[in-house]
Design a protein around this motif. Structure first.
Motif, short mmCIF file in Angstrom:
data_model
loop_
_atom_site.label_atom_id
_atom_site.label_comp_id
_atom_site.label_asym_id
_atom_site.label_seq_id
_atom_site.Cartn_x
_atom_site.Cartn_y
_atom_site.Cartn_z
N PRO A 75 16.68 56.55 36.57
CA PRO A 75 17.36 55.10 36.43
C PRO A 75 18.80 55.02 36.63
O PRO A 75 19.36 54.14 37.42
CB PRO A 75 16.93 54.80 34.92
N LEU A 76 19.61 55.85 36.16
CA LEU A 76 20.99 55.70 36.29
C LEU A 76 21.54 56.11 37.70
O LEU A 76 22.35 55.42 38.27
CB LEU A 76 21.67 56.88 35.25
N ARG A 77 20.68 56.91 38.50
CA ARG A 77 20.84 57.16 39.75
C ARG A 77 20.89 56.02 40.63
O ARG A 77 21.64 55.73 41.55
CB ARG A 77 20.29 58.47 40.15
N ARG A 78 19.69 55.24 40.30
CA ARG A 78 19.31 54.35 41.01
C ARG A 78 20.34 52.95 40.89
O ARG A 78 20.61 52.42 41.68
CB ARG A 78 17.84 53.50 40.77
N TRP A 79 20.63 53.04 39.44
CA TRP A 79 21.53 51.96 39.20
C TRP A 79 22.91 52.05 39.72
O TRP A 79 23.52 50.83 40.33
CB TRP A 79 21.67 51.88 37.47
#
Length: 303
Positions: A72-76
């Motif tokens: 999720p952090l990478r996508r955000w």
């Protein structure tokens, strides 16, 4: 009690730590020293209330909390880059509604010819049209319109414009009208009643010109749109004078006749206008090019 509100400035470092699973490699990626990255990790552990990276066999391993954060952090962060960094404009990916002010003549001569290019190249684009009024350029400046199609130079502070073409005026009447049976003079022209489209700025008086005694005209109908004119002349003795593109289009569509007015009526220019705030907006500039490119008579850029 420690303040564990997340410091958003550290998220790129957190992504590097979770991806590399190494303080030293994360420090190298972020361009900081290893001690500085160790301090960042300590702050992240405190703020997230989780160790994130712990020593395991063969190196550091992620905690379950860190495993859940990684994707999720990478996508955000990737979404944030898309938001902040200008990418190459692709019309096919455009999802946007543009607000345009125009007369129905502008729709006929500018917008309709551009629709094939728009629908083919930018299927997610839509147009919201409203009637051209004396307030349209003000609405453009206020950000309530994106583009204005207009029949006079839109010389107003902050407004950019492009000349599309030069237009003349042509008469329109029913095909069996007596006026077509003999050479047309100004006297014969004014012997018959007229209908006129008084639809907005630049079109208030179609016959207004030096050398034309407009008082001689007997105005039978003052119409609110150009598209209503062929319906009014097709079953009556009235004459109309329209922009040539409109007159020829209606003649072909409704089986009417055109004629050259026996009056010194000057040509006029037609324009696309947008606000200077859109100069760096690739979508607006693409739309201007698409609408301009549909016109065969060429254009000149002005500001």
């Amino acid at each position: 009690m420690p303040d564990r509100r997340p410091d958003l400035r550290l998220l790129s470092s957190l992504e590097a730590l979770l991806d590399t699973r190494s303080v030293s490699r994360a420090a190298e990626r972020m361009g900081v020293s290893q001690p500085a990255m160790s301090r960042i990790l300590a702050r992240l552990r405190d703020q997230l209330d989780d160790p994130l990276l712990v020593r395991g066999r063969g190196g550091m391993v992620l905690t379950p909390r860190a495993e859940g954060l990684a994707d999720p952090l990478r996508r955000w962060l990737s979404s944030g880059e898309d938001l902040l960094l200008a990418r190459e404009f692709e019309p096919a990916r455009l999802e946007r509604a543009f607000r345009i002010a125009s007369t129905d003549y502008g729709i006929l001569s500018v917008i309709a010819p551009g629709l094939p290019v728009i629908t083919r190249s930018a299927p997610g684009l839509s147009l919201e049209l409203e009637a051209l009024t004396s307030a349209s350029l003000k609405r453009l400046s206020e950000g309530r319109l994106d583009v204005v199609v207009i029949g006079y130079p839109p010389e107003q502070a902050g407004v950019r414009w492009r000349r599309l073409f030069t237009e003349t005026r042509t008469g329109l009447c029913r095909p069996d009208h007596p006026i077509l049976s003999a050479p047309l003079t100004a006297d014969r022209f004014f012997d018959w009643p007229h209908v006129a489209a008084l639809v907005g700025d630049g079109f208030d008086e179609p016959l207004a010109s030096d050398g034309v005694d407009i008082a001689r005209r007997r105005l039978l109908v003052s119409a609110p749109s150009f598209s209503s004119i062929p319906l009014l002349v097709s079953g009556a003795d009235a004459l109309a004078v329209l922009p040539t593109r409109a007159a020829r289009h209606f003649a072909n569509l409704y089986g009417l006749a055109t004629f050259t007015p026996p009056l010194p009526l000057p040509a006029f220019d037609y324009y696309l206008a947008w606000h200077e705030r859109s100069d760096t907006d690739p979508a607006t500039r693409w739309l201007v090019e698409a609408l301009t490119g549909a016109e065969d008579d060429g254009a000149a850029l002005a500001a």
